[in-house]
Each structure stands twice: as C-alpha cells, then as structure tokens.
Design a protein around this motif. Structure first.
Motif, PDB file in Angstrom:
ATOM      1  N   HIS A 132       0.874  -1.185  -0.021  1.00 11.39           N
ATOM      2  CA  HIS A 132       0.103  -0.068  -0.152  1.00 11.39           C
ATOM      3  C   HIS A 132       0.713   1.163   0.093  1.00 11.39           C
ATOM      4  O   HIS A 132       0.449   2.496  -0.178  1.00 11.39           O
ATOM      5  CB  HIS A 132      -0.958   0.081   1.321  1.00 11.39           C
ATOM      6  N   HIS A 178       1.907   2.754   2.687  1.00  8.49           N
ATOM      7  CA  HIS A 178       1.626   3.462   3.754  1.00  8.49           C
ATOM      8  C   HIS A 178       1.692   2.730   5.118  1.00  8.49           C
ATOM      9  O   HIS A 178       1.934   1.520   4.868  1.00  8.49           O
ATOM     10  CB  HIS A 178       0.490   4.623   3.595  1.00  8.49           C
ATOM     11  N   HIS A 215       0.260   1.055   8.279  1.00  4.98           N
ATOM     12  CA  HIS A 215      -1.034   0.646   8.888  1.00  4.98           C
ATOM     13  C   HIS A 215      -0.829   0.619  10.213  1.00  4.98           C
ATOM     14  O   HIS A 215      -0.193   0.145  11.100  1.00  4.98           O
ATOM     15  CB  HIS A 215      -1.167  -0.951   8.465  1.00  4.98           C
ATOM     16  N   HIS A 232      -6.530  -3.304   5.299  1.00  2.41           N
ATOM     17  CA  HIS A 232      -7.195  -3.060   4.047  1.00  2.41           C
ATOM     18  C   HIS A 232      -6.489  -3.000   2.910  1.00  2.41           C
ATOM     19  O   HIS A 232      -5.390  -3.450   2.949  1.00  2.41           O
ATOM     20  CB  HIS A 232      -7.898  -1.436   4.455  1.00  2.41           C
TER      21      HIS A 232
HETATM   22 ZN   LIG Z   1      -3.269   0.300   3.390  1.00  7.52          ZN
END
Ligand SMILES: [Zn+2]
Ligand SMILES: [Zn+2]
Length: 84
Positions: A74, A76, A78, A84
C-alpha cells in the motif's frame, strides 16, 4: 594558616572559633557541594527535558511509530490490527 580554636571565628560572628564554626563543614567544601548539587540538578533537568521531547516526538511521529507497521503493497503505514 590555620584558625586557632580560641581565635575569633573567621566567619565574622565575633565568637571564638571553637564556639562557632569549628566542626561545621568549611565554606569551601560547602560551596563545592552546592556546585555539585546544582550540576546534578542541571543534568537531571536536561535528561528529563530530553525524555519529554522524545515522548512528544513519538506521539507526533507518523513514520514507524510503535503500533504501526509498514505496508509495502500500500505504500503507507497501517495501524496494528487494521488491514485493508
Ligand atoms: Zn493500506
Ligand atoms: Zn563562625
């Protein structure tokens, strides 16, 4: 030069040395102890301030702060337990 016990006390009290400052810590060592105590207080203050700044930085840190894991997929961080 040493102060005799029957000489007037060097502290200026007008009493004899044996009735006044004899047995009390001498001024020089008292000052030295005060200096050390002040130095110790300064060191403690610096350490405490450093710890406080560290805690604040940790709270504001979005990059790898405790409780977060980096997700390469992603791109980034978490929050722990949040997927997610
Ligand atoms: Zn994420
Ligand atoms: Zn004295």
């Amino acid at each position: 030069m040493k102060t005799g016990r029957n000489d007037s006390c060097p502290c200026g009290s007008g009493q004899k040395y044996k009735k006044c400052c004899e047995g009390k810590p001498d001024t020089a060592s008292t000052l030295r102890n005060r200096g050390l105590a002040a130095l110790l207080l300064i060191v403690i203050a610096i350490v405490v301030v450093g710890v406080v700044i560290d805690i604040r930085n940790g709270d504001d840190d979005d990059n790898g702060a405790a409780g977060r894991v980096w997700s390469p997929e992603h791109g980034h961080f978490h929050d722990t337990g949040h997927n997610h």
